[in-house]
Design an enzyme around this catalytic site. Structure first.
Site, mmCIF file in Angstrom:
data_model
loop_
_atom_site.group_PDB
_atom_site.id
_atom_site.type_symbol
_atom_site.label_atom_id
_atom_site.label_comp_id
_atom_site.label_asym_id
_atom_site.label_seq_id
_atom_site.Cartn_x
_atom_site.Cartn_y
_atom_site.Cartn_z
ATOM 1 N N THR A 182 37.186 38.966 45.611
ATOM 2 C CA THR A 182 36.075 40.258 45.507
ATOM 3 C C THR A 182 36.918 40.492 44.170
ATOM 4 O OG1 THR A 182 35.491 40.018 47.573
ATOM 5 C CG2 THR A 182 35.067 42.245 46.075
ATOM 6 N N ASP A 183 38.807 40.798 44.646
ATOM 7 C CA ASP A 183 38.867 42.292 43.321
ATOM 8 C C ASP A 183 39.361 40.791 42.512
ATOM 9 O OD1 ASP A 183 38.898 44.337 44.632
ATOM 10 O OD2 ASP A 183 40.893 44.100 46.262
ATOM 11 N N LEU A 184 39.738 40.086 42.876
ATOM 12 C CA LEU A 184 39.876 39.059 41.553
ATOM 13 C C LEU A 184 38.654 39.401 41.258
ATOM 14 C CD1 LEU A 184 42.421 36.963 43.501
ATOM 15 C CD2 LEU A 184 42.605 38.864 41.872
#
Length: 414
Positions: A182-184
């Site tokens: 999700t962050d990436l």
């Protein structure tokens, strides 16, 4: 293969990014912008620094106690420690923003407005500013004030509902991805959006505000799984390593290990049948066409799995390679990083900190023929560039810097 280009400062050379973000989504974005040539100034909290500096073990053995996690997302940046909650600190950040092209932040909704560091506050001093806000749920909606974290969003977005072994199987149940996807992915969407905004500014002279949510980014990656539900009414389910629409496209157990087979069309399936000595399956009406083959996968696997189980993984891979069929093994991370293909592509790099401590990292994957990326700065120690940036960029004197440090508004070293 194109000839090596002349040395390039990078396609974003001349642009400045003021990075107020921390942890991963924002720093992942600013690191990419830095690789592409932008000058990135990372603002950190005095005495604390980015949270991920302490997300270990493992830690870099150079006395900094910076974690490997932090190192993966913070090269090509200068670290400046400023207390934005102090009016004098907020003023320093505002002055740096006035000299920047892009501001990146991931505070909760409205979190920077009280310091005058929100979009409205900063575009007053830099009208063509591109300002990107990353939050868990976006600037509007019923969840706008909630904090968002990768693991939470993987579950809420539906990704975990289609990741893992089916219920009833050993190890069945929802699973998160093994990387903070999700962050990436949000960092990637932020980079794409910023580059699009830069092109818009180049054409019109206008800056703009970018509102990016972790939840939106992760839901957008549901891709074929969401399309199946939206357009076909088929609710996706966990299928382990099987593909929801095509078969065979998964791992198979050989006599001495597992082999991945990933076939995308009927021609490849016919070749697989030849490799396994079951040519008749290629014309069997249950299996000849992709759609019916997927529907009848259990019957197909009942035939081919025992054949594969009697073969060694080396023999199967050799036969599949000879037939030109996509196959491989499940590598560990060390095995993947040691692949000859990765070495040939030059993905693993090393850069030294100022004290000579080497930092190894995975580089930017795109090979750009005329404006390649560059790796100019190792991930900085917290606050290591505070004095230099305030002196060189804002013109503060040594006495003024010392006064700010004594007041706790800045830090020159964590």
């Amino acid at each position: 293969m194109p000839s090596d280009p002349a040395p390039s400062p990078g396609p974003l050379n001349g642009l400045r990014v003021l990075d107020l973000s921390r942890v991963l989504a924002g720093p992942w974005c600013s690191q990419m912008l830095g690789d592409l040539g932008a000058d990135v100034i990372k603002i950190e909290q005095p005495g604390q620094g980015d949270d991920t500096r302490r997300w270990g073990p493992p830690f870099l053995d150079d006395g900094s106690r910076d974690s490997a996690y932090y190192l993966c997302a913070n090269r090509n940046k200068r670290s400046v420690a400023i207390d934005m909650a102090a009016p004098a600190g907020a003023d320093l950040v505002r002055r740096l923003a006035a000299m920047s092209d892009i501001v990146l932040e991931n505070f909760r909704v409205g979190g920077l407005a009280k310091y005058g560091l929100d979009y409205d506050g900063l575009r007053a001093v830099k009208p063509d500013l591109i300002y990107c806000s990353i939050t868990g749920f976006g600037q509007n909606g019923p969840d706008r004030d909630k904090g968002g974290y990768d693991f939470l969003i993987q579950g809420m977005s539906g990704v975990m509902s289609v990741t893992g072994r089916p219920d009833g199987e050993p190890g069945g149940g929802p699973l998160k991805a093994g990387i903070p996807i999700t962050d990436l992915s949000t960092g990637l969407y932020a980079t794409i959006s910023i580059l699009a905004a830069l092109n818009h500014r180049n054409r019109t002279g206008e800056g703009q505000y970018i509102d990016l949510a972790l939840l939106d980014s992760q839901v957008a990656l549901l891709a074929n799984q969401a399309s199946g539900w939206l357009n076909g009414g088929v609710e996706p389910r966990r299928m382990g390593n099987e593909h929801p629409a095509i078969a065979p496209y998964q791992d198979f157990t050989c006599a001495d290990g597992d082999v991945l087979i990933a076939l995308g069309n009927d021609r490849q399936f016919a070749k697989l049948c030849g490799v396994l000595g079951v040519d008749d399956l290629a014309v069997d009406p249950r299996f000849a066409v992709s759609g019916t083959r997927s529907d009848n996968r259990d019957a197909l696997f009942a035939i081919i799995k025992p054949i594969i189980a009697d073969m060694t993984s080396a023999a199967l891979i050799a036969a599949l390679d000879a037939a030109g069929l996509p196959c491989g093994k499940v590598n560990t991370v060390p095995e993947a990083l040691n692949l000859p293909q990765i070495a040939e592509r030059g993905l693993v790099h090393e850069i030294a900190r100022e004290d000579g401590t080497p930092v190894k990292f995975l580089g930017f994957p795109a090979k750009m023929s005329r404006s390649p990326v560059s790796y100019r700065r190792a991930p900085p120690r917290s606050a290591q560039d505070t004095a230099a940036v305030l002196e060189q960029e804002l013109g503060l004197s040594a006495a003024e810097i010392a006064q700010l440090a004594a007041a706790g508004i800045i830090a020159e070293q964590l």
